[in-house]
Design a protein around this motif. Structure first.
Motif, PDB file in Angstrom:
ATOM      1  N   ILE A  14      49.197  42.527  35.047  1.00  0.00           N
ATOM      2  CA  ILE A  14      48.443  41.286  35.212  1.00  0.00           C
ATOM      3  C   ILE A  14      47.215  41.556  36.068  1.00  0.00           C
ATOM      4  O   ILE A  14      47.278  42.293  37.053  1.00  0.00           O
ATOM      5  CB  ILE A  14      49.307  40.171  35.837  1.00  0.00           C
ATOM      6  CG1 ILE A  14      48.524  38.856  35.921  1.00  0.00           C
ATOM      7  CG2 ILE A  14      49.823  40.566  37.226  1.00  0.00           C
ATOM      8  CD1 ILE A  14      49.366  37.655  36.326  1.00  0.00           C
ATOM      9  N   GLY A  15      46.075  40.998  35.652  1.00  0.00           N
ATOM     10  CA  GLY A  15      44.849  41.056  36.436  1.00  0.00           C
ATOM     11  C   GLY A  15      44.472  39.645  36.858  1.00  0.00           C
ATOM     12  O   GLY A  15      44.592  38.717  36.058  1.00  0.00           O
ATOM     13  N   ILE A  16      44.042  39.490  38.091  1.00  0.00           N
ATOM     14  CA  ILE A  16      43.708  38.163  38.616  1.00  0.00           C
ATOM     15  C   ILE A  16      42.321  38.210  39.243  1.00  0.00           C
ATOM     16  O   ILE A  16      42.065  39.019  40.144  1.00  0.00           O
ATOM     17  CB  ILE A  16      44.734  37.697  39.672  1.00  0.00           C
ATOM     18  CG1 ILE A  16      46.132  37.611  39.050  1.00  0.00           C
ATOM     19  CG2 ILE A  16      44.329  36.355  40.266  1.00  0.00           C
ATOM     20  CD1 ILE A  16      47.234  37.338  40.061  1.00  0.00           C
ATOM     21  N   GLY A  17      41.425  37.340  38.761  1.00  0.00           N
ATOM     22  CA  GLY A  17      40.075  37.299  39.317  1.00  0.00           C
ATOM     23  C   GLY A  17      39.102  36.622  38.377  1.00  0.00           C
ATOM     24  O   GLY A  17      39.392  36.422  37.186  1.00  0.00           O
ATOM     25  N   SER A  18      37.945  36.269  38.885  1.00  0.00           N
ATOM     26  CA  SER A  18      36.926  35.578  38.096  1.00  0.00           C
ATOM     27  C   SER A  18      36.408  36.456  36.974  1.00  0.00           C
ATOM     28  O   SER A  18      36.438  37.693  37.040  1.00  0.00           O
ATOM     29  CB  SER A  18      35.755  35.162  39.002  1.00  0.00           C
ATOM     30  OG  SER A  18      36.191  34.287  40.015  1.00  0.00           O
ATOM     31  N   TRP A  23      36.607  44.066  34.198  1.00  0.00           N
ATOM     32  CA  TRP A  23      37.724  43.895  33.260  1.00  0.00           C
ATOM     33  C   TRP A  23      37.533  44.701  31.979  1.00  0.00           C
ATOM     34  O   TRP A  23      38.517  45.076  31.322  1.00  0.00           O
ATOM     35  CB  TRP A  23      37.885  42.412  32.911  1.00  0.00           C
ATOM     36  CG  TRP A  23      38.174  41.506  34.064  1.00  0.00           C
ATOM     37  CD1 TRP A  23      37.430  40.432  34.478  1.00  0.00           C
ATOM     38  CD2 TRP A  23      39.291  41.577  34.971  1.00  0.00           C
ATOM     39  NE1 TRP A  23      37.997  39.839  35.575  1.00  0.00           N
ATOM     40  CE2 TRP A  23      39.146  40.515  35.902  1.00  0.00           C
ATOM     41  CE3 TRP A  23      40.393  42.419  35.081  1.00  0.00           C
ATOM     42  CZ2 TRP A  23      40.066  40.277  36.927  1.00  0.00           C
ATOM     43  CZ3 TRP A  23      41.299  42.190  36.108  1.00  0.00           C
ATOM     44  CH2 TRP A  23      41.137  41.134  37.016  1.00  0.00           C
ATOM     45  N   HIS A  24      36.290  44.971  31.626  1.00  0.00           N
ATOM     46  CA  HIS A  24      36.022  45.692  30.383  1.00  0.00           C
ATOM     47  C   HIS A  24      36.553  47.130  30.406  1.00  0.00           C
ATOM     48  O   HIS A  24      36.644  47.773  29.356  1.00  0.00           O
ATOM     49  CB  HIS A  24      34.516  45.706  30.076  1.00  0.00           C
ATOM     50  CG  HIS A  24      33.677  46.235  31.201  1.00  0.00           C
ATOM     51  ND1 HIS A  24      33.289  45.465  32.277  1.00  0.00           N
ATOM     52  CD2 HIS A  24      33.161  47.468  31.426  1.00  0.00           C
ATOM     53  CE1 HIS A  24      32.572  46.197  33.109  1.00  0.00           C
ATOM     54  NE2 HIS A  24      32.467  47.414  32.625  1.00  0.00           N
ATOM     55  N   VAL A  76      48.783  43.270  28.816  1.00  0.00           N
ATOM     56  CA  VAL A  76      47.915  42.948  29.952  1.00  0.00           C
ATOM     57  C   VAL A  76      47.501  41.484  29.863  1.00  0.00           C
ATOM     58  O   VAL A  76      46.989  41.032  28.833  1.00  0.00           O
ATOM     59  CB  VAL A  76      46.647  43.833  29.978  1.00  0.00           C
ATOM     60  CG1 VAL A  76      45.807  43.501  31.207  1.00  0.00           C
ATOM     61  CG2 VAL A  76      47.005  45.308  29.952  1.00  0.00           C
ATOM     62  N   LYS A  77      47.717  40.758  30.945  1.00  0.00           N
ATOM     63  CA  LYS A  77      47.315  39.354  31.037  1.00  0.00           C
ATOM     64  C   LYS A  77      46.254  39.234  32.127  1.00  0.00           C
ATOM     65  O   LYS A  77      46.481  39.644  33.264  1.00  0.00           O
ATOM     66  CB  LYS A  77      48.542  38.499  31.369  1.00  0.00           C
ATOM     67  CG  LYS A  77      48.266  37.027  31.501  1.00  0.00           C
ATOM     68  CD  LYS A  77      49.561  36.207  31.542  1.00  0.00           C
ATOM     69  CE  LYS A  77      50.404  36.539  32.743  1.00  0.00           C
ATOM     70  NZ  LYS A  77      51.575  35.641  32.863  1.00  0.00           N
ATOM     71  N   LEU A 135      50.211  44.805  39.261  1.00  0.00           N
ATOM     72  CA  LEU A 135      48.899  44.169  39.222  1.00  0.00           C
ATOM     73  C   LEU A 135      47.882  45.239  38.859  1.00  0.00           C
ATOM     74  O   LEU A 135      47.962  46.373  39.348  1.00  0.00           O
ATOM     75  CB  LEU A 135      48.541  43.575  40.583  1.00  0.00           C
ATOM     76  CG  LEU A 135      47.151  42.902  40.665  1.00  0.00           C
ATOM     77  CD1 LEU A 135      47.211  41.490  40.111  1.00  0.00           C
ATOM     78  CD2 LEU A 135      46.630  42.888  42.108  1.00  0.00           C
ATOM     79  N   ILE A 136      46.927  44.891  38.011  1.00  0.00           N
ATOM     80  CA  ILE A 136      45.836  45.809  37.684  1.00  0.00           C
ATOM     81  C   ILE A 136      44.533  45.202  38.204  1.00  0.00           C
ATOM     82  O   ILE A 136      44.234  44.039  37.943  1.00  0.00           O
ATOM     83  CB  ILE A 136      45.777  46.077  36.157  1.00  0.00           C
ATOM     84  CG1 ILE A 136      44.719  47.134  35.835  1.00  0.00           C
ATOM     85  CG2 ILE A 136      45.564  44.806  35.350  1.00  0.00           C
ATOM     86  CD1 ILE A 136      44.800  47.672  34.412  1.00  0.00           C
ATOM     87  N   HIS A 137      43.783  45.991  38.977  1.00  0.00           N
ATOM     88  CA  HIS A 137      42.623  45.452  39.705  1.00  0.00           C
ATOM     89  C   HIS A 137      41.469  46.461  39.626  1.00  0.00           C
ATOM     90  O   HIS A 137      41.289  47.287  40.538  1.00  0.00           O
ATOM     91  CB  HIS A 137      43.026  45.195  41.155  1.00  0.00           C
ATOM     92  CG  HIS A 137      42.108  44.269  41.878  1.00  0.00           C
ATOM     93  ND1 HIS A 137      42.119  42.895  41.695  1.00  0.00           N
ATOM     94  CD2 HIS A 137      41.142  44.501  42.808  1.00  0.00           C
ATOM     95  CE1 HIS A 137      41.222  42.338  42.477  1.00  0.00           C
ATOM     96  NE2 HIS A 137      40.601  43.285  43.154  1.00  0.00           N
ATOM     97  N   PRO A 138      40.662  46.406  38.570  1.00  0.00           N
ATOM     98  CA  PRO A 138      39.625  47.430  38.358  1.00  0.00           C
ATOM     99  C   PRO A 138      38.276  47.134  38.981  1.00  0.00           C
ATOM    100  O   PRO A 138      37.286  47.787  38.658  1.00  0.00           O
ATOM    101  CB  PRO A 138      39.514  47.439  36.827  1.00  0.00           C
ATOM    102  CG  PRO A 138      39.792  46.025  36.431  1.00  0.00           C
ATOM    103  CD  PRO A 138      40.797  45.499  37.419  1.00  0.00           C
TER     104      PRO A 138
END
Length: 374
Positions: free
Chosen positions: A188-192, A199-200, A219-220, A270-273
């Motif tokens: 899951i990724g969380i952010g604007s 995100w790309h 992935v959500k 959590l995935i946070h790139p």
């Protein structure tokens, strides 16, 4: 009962800064501090919280045009001054570039001024100029202080982290079953939905993972689409990229959610790139729920994550680096700590831990009759 006016100016709920203010307001009642957020008049609250709101028809948090931002900020000065005088606030606390400019445009304010820097800005001169003018400056991490070349003297410059709600520590931990080929591995990724959140990189990385493994990975991405053309265009680009790699069944864009704890409940990682994330509230929230984090090796996550213990860091410019990280997490190749131990690594970043740091700062300014920025 001291009153704090948090000058922000956002036109919509973007999470992040506003979430931190809500978290601080949530724990402030016991200590009799009152927190108010000054927003743009277009703002509409979408969640219940203890945070109270004031409004300005001029104040805005950001603009692509410096000239427009200065214009809005200049007109917002009178709005801020009227609110401060009529309702007798004790501290003005700025949180955005628009707020900072407004606070700098006036040579003297009737109460002490604090500014928390929530961004790795390209134009560092503005924030350094504010610090040189003796504006009380708060940075989120030690790395931000180094980026802005500011000395953390705990007199005029401080480091105080973002904080998550205490509720993230109160809920029982959810222990996910072991990852196997029979169960979908949920990221899951969380952010604007903005370009610097990067995100790309996710579809580019998933495309490098063999199809027989990729079909077991989901992935959500949860976060608001902002009310500007850049965000709208970026989301369309992201959707096109997902379709180009034929990953519509693996990657879903959920949009904004007011129930982040529930969104995290089904996640394995959590995935946070993001590129140069100032602190990473989503990272703190995930760790507080005992969830490991796969994050870029830039900005705040580098201070929050212990590699191969509470998560893994990757190169945010390399799809292959992220793909390798996803595979490492998928196969359980990392010696990740148990969820209860992961949680403890960020307990000092709960609202109840961070709020006293701010009240200590506020109290010292009120008691000393600190000179406002000049």
């Amino acid at each position: 009962m001291p009153k704090i006016l948090h000058v922000y100016g956002a036109t919509q709920d973007q999470g992040g800064i506003l979430a931190v203010l809500r978290n601080l307001a949530e724990v402030s009642e016991a200590s009799d501090w009152q927190h108010y957020a000054l927003m743009n008049s277009a703002f509409r609250e979408i969640s219940d919280s203890k945070l109270a709101f004031k409004y300005s028809s001029h104040l805005t948090d950001e603009s692509e045009s410096y000239i427009k931002l200065i214009y809005y900020s200049w007109n917002a000065c009178e709005d801020i001054l009227n609110i401060i005088k009529s309702e007798k606030f004790d501290i003005i606390h700025g949180h955005s570039r628009g707020a900072l400019i407004a606070l700098l445009l006036r040579s003297k304010w009737p109460c002490p001024v604090v500014f928390t820097n929530h961004a790795y800005a390209r134009h560092r001169w503005l924030y350094r100029a504010a610090a040189r003018r003796n504006m009380i400056t708060v940075l989120l991490t030690e790395m931000m202080a180094k980026y802005y070349r500011l000395t953390v003297d705990k007199k005029r410059t401080f480091v105080i982290s973002s904080c998550c709600s205490d509720s993230f520590f109160l809920r029982p931990l959810i222990l996910q079953p072991p990852i196997s080929q029979k169960r979908i591995f949920q990221l899951i990724g969380i952010g604007s939905m903005v370009p610097w959140k990067n995100w790309h990189l996710i579809p580019k990385a998933l495309n490098l993972i063999p199809a027989k493994i990729r079909r077991n990975i989901s992935v959500k991405i949860v976060g608001p689409i902002l009310n500007n053309s850049k965000s709208v265009t970026y989301v369309q680009h992201l959707r096109d990229l997902i379709a180009f790699y034929n990953l519509n069944s693996q990657i879903s864009i959920i949009g904004q959610s007011t129930r982040i704890e529930d969104e995290l409940a089904t996640a394995d990682w959590l995935i946070h790139p993001a590129l140069n994330e100032p602190c990473g509230l989503a990272v703190i929230e995930a760790l507080a729920r005992g969830i490991p984090v796969l994050a870029s090796n830039q900005g705040g996550p580098r201070e929050l994550i212990t590699a191969k213990a509470t998560g893994l860091l990757f190169d945010p410019h390399s799809p292959q680096s992220l793909a390798d990280g996803i595979l490492g997490a998928f196969y359980g190749r990392l010696n990740i700590l148990p969820p209860d131990q992961i949680r403890e690594t960020v307990r000092n970043r709960s609202a109840s831990a961070i709020h006293p740091l701010y009240t200590k700062l506020y109290s010292s300014l009120i008691q000393q009759g600190a000179e406002p920025s000049k």
